[in-house]
Motif scaffolding. Structure first.
Motif, PDB file in Angstrom:
ATOM      1  N   VAL A  55       0.835  -1.510  -0.256  1.00 42.46           N
ATOM      2  CA  VAL A  55      -0.251   0.264   0.068  1.00 42.46           C
ATOM      3  C   VAL A  55       0.537   1.122  -0.150  1.00 42.46           C
ATOM      4  O   VAL A  55       0.989   2.025  -0.787  1.00 42.46           O
ATOM      5  CB  VAL A  55      -0.027   0.110   1.309  1.00 42.46           C
ATOM      6  N   TYR A  56       1.795   1.447   0.854  1.00 46.00           N
ATOM      7  CA  TYR A  56       2.792   2.603   1.251  1.00 46.00           C
ATOM      8  C   TYR A  56       3.422   3.150  -0.267  1.00 46.00           C
ATOM      9  O   TYR A  56       3.984   3.724  -0.402  1.00 46.00           O
ATOM     10  CB  TYR A  56       3.871   2.658   2.032  1.00 46.00           C
ATOM     11  N   ALA A  57       4.282   1.206  -0.391  1.00 46.07           N
ATOM     12  CA  ALA A  57       5.008   2.289  -2.399  1.00 46.07           C
ATOM     13  C   ALA A  57       4.351   2.388  -3.416  1.00 46.07           C
ATOM     14  O   ALA A  57       4.900   3.219  -3.829  1.00 46.07           O
ATOM     15  CB  ALA A  57       5.831   0.242  -2.594  1.00 46.07           C
ATOM     16  N   THR A  58       2.969   1.664  -3.444  1.00 44.06           N
ATOM     17  CA  THR A  58       1.990   2.089  -4.445  1.00 44.06           C
ATOM     18  C   THR A  58       1.712   3.986  -3.758  1.00 44.06           C
ATOM     19  O   THR A  58       0.825   4.782  -4.797  1.00 44.06           O
ATOM     20  CB  THR A  58       0.749   1.425  -4.997  1.00 44.06           C
ATOM     21  N   TYR A  59       0.736   3.872  -2.612  1.00 47.33           N
ATOM     22  CA  TYR A  59       1.135   5.013  -2.759  1.00 47.33           C
ATOM     23  C   TYR A  59       1.540   6.637  -2.588  1.00 47.33           C
ATOM     24  O   TYR A  59       1.744   7.223  -3.199  1.00 47.33           O
ATOM     25  CB  TYR A  59       0.691   5.462  -1.361  1.00 47.33           C
ATOM     26  N   GLY A  60       2.885   5.835  -2.384  1.00 48.97           N
ATOM     27  CA  GLY A  60       4.126   6.673  -2.695  1.00 48.97           C
ATOM     28  C   GLY A  60       4.040   7.319  -4.768  1.00 48.97           C
ATOM     29  O   GLY A  60       4.525   8.257  -4.307  1.00 48.97           O
ATOM     30  N   ILE A  62       0.902   7.823  -6.528  1.00 48.98           N
ATOM     31  CA  ILE A  62       0.023   8.970  -5.951  1.00 48.98           C
ATOM     32  C   ILE A  62       0.599  10.139  -6.068  1.00 48.98           C
ATOM     33  O   ILE A  62       0.373  11.096  -6.115  1.00 48.98           O
ATOM     34  CB  ILE A  62      -1.114   7.803  -5.505  1.00 48.98           C
ATOM     35  N   PHE A  63       1.402   9.885  -4.563  1.00 51.45           N
ATOM     36  CA  PHE A  63       1.522  10.777  -4.001  1.00 51.45           C
ATOM     37  C   PHE A  63       2.767  11.515  -4.761  1.00 51.45           C
ATOM     38  O   PHE A  63       2.453  13.197  -4.791  1.00 51.45           O
ATOM     39  CB  PHE A  63       2.240  10.966  -2.621  1.00 51.45           C
ATOM     40  N   VAL A  64       3.080  11.572  -5.577  1.00 51.66           N
ATOM     41  CA  VAL A  64       4.642  12.156  -6.369  1.00 51.66           C
ATOM     42  C   VAL A  64       3.347  13.206  -7.013  1.00 51.66           C
ATOM     43  O   VAL A  64       3.755  14.261  -7.149  1.00 51.66           O
ATOM     44  CB  VAL A  64       5.030  11.837  -6.705  1.00 51.66           C
ATOM     45  N   VAL A  65       2.436  12.614  -8.020  1.00 53.78           N
ATOM     46  CA  VAL A  65       1.755  12.748  -9.240  1.00 53.78           C
ATOM     47  C   VAL A  65       0.885  13.461  -7.788  1.00 53.78           C
ATOM     48  O   VAL A  65       0.455  14.607  -9.209  1.00 53.78           O
ATOM     49  CB  VAL A  65       1.469  11.806  -9.791  1.00 53.78           C
ATOM     50  N   VAL A  94       3.858   2.154 -10.285  1.00 50.23           N
ATOM     51  CA  VAL A  94       2.278   1.846  -9.503  1.00 50.23           C
ATOM     52  C   VAL A  94       1.720   0.995 -10.134  1.00 50.23           C
ATOM     53  O   VAL A  94       1.228  -0.581  -9.077  1.00 50.23           O
ATOM     54  CB  VAL A  94       1.930   2.897  -9.313  1.00 50.23           C
ATOM     55  N   ALA A  95       1.494   1.037 -11.218  1.00 44.86           N
ATOM     56  CA  ALA A  95       0.912   0.121 -11.702  1.00 44.86           C
ATOM     57  C   ALA A  95       1.334  -1.258 -12.414  1.00 44.86           C
ATOM     58  O   ALA A  95       0.453  -2.055 -12.146  1.00 44.86           O
ATOM     59  CB  ALA A  95       0.593   0.402 -13.790  1.00 44.86           C
TER      60      ALA A  95
END
Length: 102
Positions: A55-60, A62-65, A94-95
């Motif tokens: 979750v946190y790796a993926t969220y990272g 999304i956070f950047v964008v 992320v994908a």
């Protein structure tokens, strides 16, 4: 994806308010509201169904964008081509992390 976007809005918005307190000497109420928003971000992230690391790796990503978009809409800073290219690279990552089967 909706939870990721909502979480990024909370994290960036809360951090922004605290930034305003520390950098622009806004009132303490800005800091308190920012802290409450950041606390809410922590709760929202626990609603994700996957494990913590994923979750946190993926969220990272999304956070950047989301940060680039926040800068454009709130701070009126147009992203340069390297920020756009970097954002695309992050979204591809992320994908791969979140959607490719194991």
């Amino acid at each position: 994806m909706g939870l990721f976007l909502f979480a990024s809005l909370l994290e960036i918005g809360g951090g922004y308010l605290i930034w305003k307190v520390l950098r622009d000497h806004k009132g303490k109420i800005f800091g308190l509201v920012g802290a409450l928003i950041l606390f809410s971000y922590g709760i929202i992230m626990t609603l994700q169904p996957a494990n913590f690391g994923k979750v946190y790796a993926t969220y990272g990503g999304i956070f950047v964008v989301s940060s680039i978009v926040w800068g454009y809409w709130i701070d009126k800073k147009k992203p340069d081509r390297f920020e756009i290219i970097g954002s695309i690279i992050v979204l591809v990552g992320v994908a791969v992390m979140f959607y490719f089967p194991r």
